[in-house]
Structure formats: structure tokens, C-alpha cells
Write a protein that holds these residues in place. Structure first.
Motif, short mmCIF file in Angstrom:
data_model
loop_
_atom_site.label_atom_id
_atom_site.label_comp_id
_atom_site.label_asym_id
_atom_site.label_seq_id
_atom_site.Cartn_x
_atom_site.Cartn_y
_atom_site.Cartn_z
N ASP A 141 15.97 5.83 1.01
CA ASP A 141 15.02 4.90 1.64
C ASP A 141 13.62 5.07 1.07
O ASP A 141 12.91 4.08 0.83
N THR A 142 13.22 6.30 0.82
CA THR A 142 11.90 6.57 0.23
C THR A 142 11.79 5.93 -1.14
O THR A 142 10.78 5.28 -1.46
N MET A 143 12.80 6.09 -1.97
CA MET A 143 12.75 5.51 -3.32
C MET A 143 12.80 3.98 -3.28
O MET A 143 12.20 3.32 -4.12
N ARG A 144 13.48 3.43 -2.31
CA ARG A 144 13.47 1.96 -2.16
C ARG A 144 12.05 1.48 -1.84
O ARG A 144 11.58 0.50 -2.41
N ASP A 145 11.39 2.19 -0.94
CA ASP A 145 10.01 1.83 -0.59
C ASP A 145 9.06 2.01 -1.77
O ASP A 145 8.19 1.17 -2.01
N VAL A 146 9.22 3.10 -2.51
CA VAL A 146 8.38 3.34 -3.68
C VAL A 146 8.58 2.23 -4.71
O VAL A 146 7.61 1.72 -5.28
N THR A 147 9.81 1.86 -4.92
CA THR A 147 10.10 0.79 -5.89
C THR A 147 9.50 -0.53 -5.43
O THR A 147 8.87 -1.23 -6.22
N LYS A 148 9.65 -0.86 -4.16
CA LYS A 148 9.10 -2.11 -3.65
C LYS A 148 7.58 -2.15 -3.74
O LYS A 148 6.98 -3.19 -3.97
N ASN A 149 6.93 -1.00 -3.56
CA ASN A 149 5.47 -0.95 -3.51
C ASN A 149 4.83 -0.53 -4.83
O ASN A 149 3.61 -0.42 -4.89
N SER A 150 5.61 -0.30 -5.87
CA SER A 150 5.03 0.25 -7.10
C SER A 150 4.05 -0.72 -7.76
O SER A 150 2.97 -0.31 -8.20
N ILE A 151 4.39 -1.99 -7.84
CA ILE A 151 3.49 -2.94 -8.50
C ILE A 151 2.21 -3.12 -7.69
O ILE A 151 1.11 -3.14 -8.25
N SER A 152 2.32 -3.21 -6.38
CA SER A 152 1.10 -3.35 -5.57
C SER A 152 0.24 -2.09 -5.63
O SER A 152 -0.99 -2.17 -5.59
N ALA A 153 0.86 -0.91 -5.79
CA ALA A 153 0.08 0.32 -5.93
C ALA A 153 -0.68 0.34 -7.26
O ALA A 153 -1.84 0.76 -7.31
N ILE A 154 -0.05 -0.14 -8.31
CA ILE A 154 -0.72 -0.22 -9.62
C ILE A 154 -1.88 -1.21 -9.53
O ILE A 154 -2.99 -0.93 -10.02
N GLU A 155 -1.66 -2.34 -8.91
CA GLU A 155 -2.72 -3.33 -8.78
C GLU A 155 -3.87 -2.82 -7.91
O GLU A 155 -5.03 -3.09 -8.18
N GLU A 156 -3.54 -2.07 -6.88
CA GLU A 156 -4.59 -1.49 -6.03
C GLU A 156 -5.43 -0.48 -6.80
O GLU A 156 -6.66 -0.44 -6.67
N ALA A 157 -4.78 0.33 -7.62
CA ALA A 157 -5.52 1.29 -8.44
C ALA A 157 -6.43 0.56 -9.43
O ALA A 157 -7.58 0.98 -9.67
N SER A 158 -5.95 -0.53 -9.97
CA SER A 158 -6.77 -1.31 -10.89
C SER A 158 -7.95 -1.95 -10.17
O SER A 158 -9.06 -1.99 -10.70
N LYS A 159 -7.73 -2.41 -8.93
CA LYS A 159 -8.82 -2.98 -8.14
C LYS A 159 -9.91 -1.95 -7.87
O LYS A 159 -11.08 -2.29 -7.77
N GLN A 160 -9.53 -0.70 -7.72
CA GLN A 160 -10.51 0.36 -7.50
C GLN A 160 -11.22 0.76 -8.79
O GLN A 160 -12.38 1.16 -8.76
N LEU A 161 -10.52 0.67 -9.89
CA LEU A 161 -11.09 1.06 -11.18
C LEU A 161 -12.15 0.07 -11.66
O LEU A 161 -13.17 0.47 -12.25
N ILE A 162 -11.95 -1.20 -11.41
CA ILE A 162 -12.86 -2.24 -11.91
C ILE A 162 -14.30 -2.04 -11.40
O ILE A 162 -15.24 -2.05 -12.21
N PRO A 163 -14.53 -1.82 -10.11
CA PRO A 163 -15.92 -1.59 -9.69
C PRO A 163 -16.50 -0.27 -10.20
O PRO A 163 -17.71 -0.20 -10.47
N ILE A 164 -15.67 0.73 -10.36
CA ILE A 164 -16.16 2.00 -10.91
C ILE A 164 -16.70 1.79 -12.32
O ILE A 164 -17.79 2.26 -12.67
N ILE A 165 -15.93 1.10 -13.13
CA ILE A 165 -16.36 0.82 -14.52
C ILE A 165 -17.63 -0.02 -14.51
O ILE A 165 -18.57 0.24 -15.27
N SER A 166 -17.67 -1.03 -13.67
CA SER A 166 -18.85 -1.91 -13.61
C SER A 166 -20.10 -1.15 -13.20
O SER A 166 -21.18 -1.36 -13.76
#
Length: 156
Positions: free
Chosen positions: A26-51
């Protein structure tokens, strides 16, 4: 000649799953389902830091005496521009995580759907990873800029 492409896989004894096995599945199913949104969230946080880094660095250069100390053809100009260049590359890579791309898949084929999902996640993860690398690489010439500014720039 035998056709080996249609050989049956060995039989697997079906044992009931215990609670720990079910938890990890069940944990790996959740990780798989949320992996793309986690990557996008990390990118959303990185953009203001760089700016913010770019704005601070640009302001520091604008209010310093660098403009009077350096001439445009001076090789040190490249040193002082290189952190910004690396951070612009990092910003572009972080933003590319959100650029829509077209992927072919077949929603009736679990294996093709899985491969397509993996391609999407791999692309986004790779872009984010390169963005982090470019961000960190930008700090190397920044150290050089600080050393050059503190020790070699003439004081007005």
C-alpha cells in the motif's frame, strides 16, 4: 525449433499476505501515485529560491563598484556573470518540469500505461535533478566572485 517467447513462467505459491507485506504494498502504491506531484511540488519550491538568489546577486552587483572597476571586455565579467547564467539554466530546467509533453499510451494496456507513467516521472525527475545541479554549480563561481571582489577589486 522451440518457440521460447511463449514459455510459461514458473508457478508461484500464493501465500496470504501478512499485515507488514500489505502495508509495504500500500505504501508503494501511494508513493507511485504521488511521485509526479511530489516532483512538481519540489520544482515549485525551487523556482522562487532561484529567483530570490538571482535578485539578491543582481542587486549586490548593481550597488557595488564593479561597474566602475570592470570594463566590458574584461575576462572577470564572465566570472561575475557565470552564477547568474547557471541559475538561469537552473530556473529553465525547474520550469520545464511543468511544460506539457505529449505521450502515447494505451489505457487498456497496463504495461504500456506503466511504461508511459515511468517515462513521464523519469523526465520530470531528470529535469529537477539537473536544475538542482545547475543551482549548486552556480555557487562555485559565486565563491570565486566573492574572493575576487574582496581581494582584487580596487576600493574607490
Amino acid at each position: 525449433m522451440k518457440d521460447t517467447s511463449r514459455q510459461k513462467s514458473p508457478a508461484i505459491d500464493a501465500e496470504p499476505l501478512d499485515d507488514l507485506d500489505s502495508f509495504w504494498l500500500d505504501t508503494m502504491r501511494d508513493v507511485t501515485k504521488n511521485s509526479i506531484s511530489a516532483i512538481e511540488e519540489a520544482s515549485k519550491q525551487l523556482i522562487p529560491i532561484i529567483s530570490i538568489l538571482q535578485a539578491i546577486y543582481f542587486a549586490a552587483i548593481s550597488f557595488s563598484n564593479l561597474k566602475t572597476s570592470l570594463v566590458l571586455h574584461d575576462p572577470l565579467v564572465f566570472l561575475f556573470v557565470s552564477p547568474l547564467t547557471c541559475w538561469f539554466i537552473s530556473l529553465a530546467l525547474a520550469v520545464s518540469v511543468f511544460i506539457p509533453r505529449k505521450f502515447q499510451t494505451n489505457l487498456n494496456s497496463p504495461s504500456k500505461s506503466s511504461r508511459t507513467y515511468d517515462k513521464i516521472a523519469d523526465f520530470k525527475q531528470r529535469q529537477l535533478w539537473y536544475a538542482y545541479i545547475a543551482l549548486l554549480i552556480g555557487f562555485l563561481p559565486l565563491v570565486g566572485c566573492i574572493v575576487v571582489y574582496l581581494y582584487y577589486m580596487p576600493v574607490p
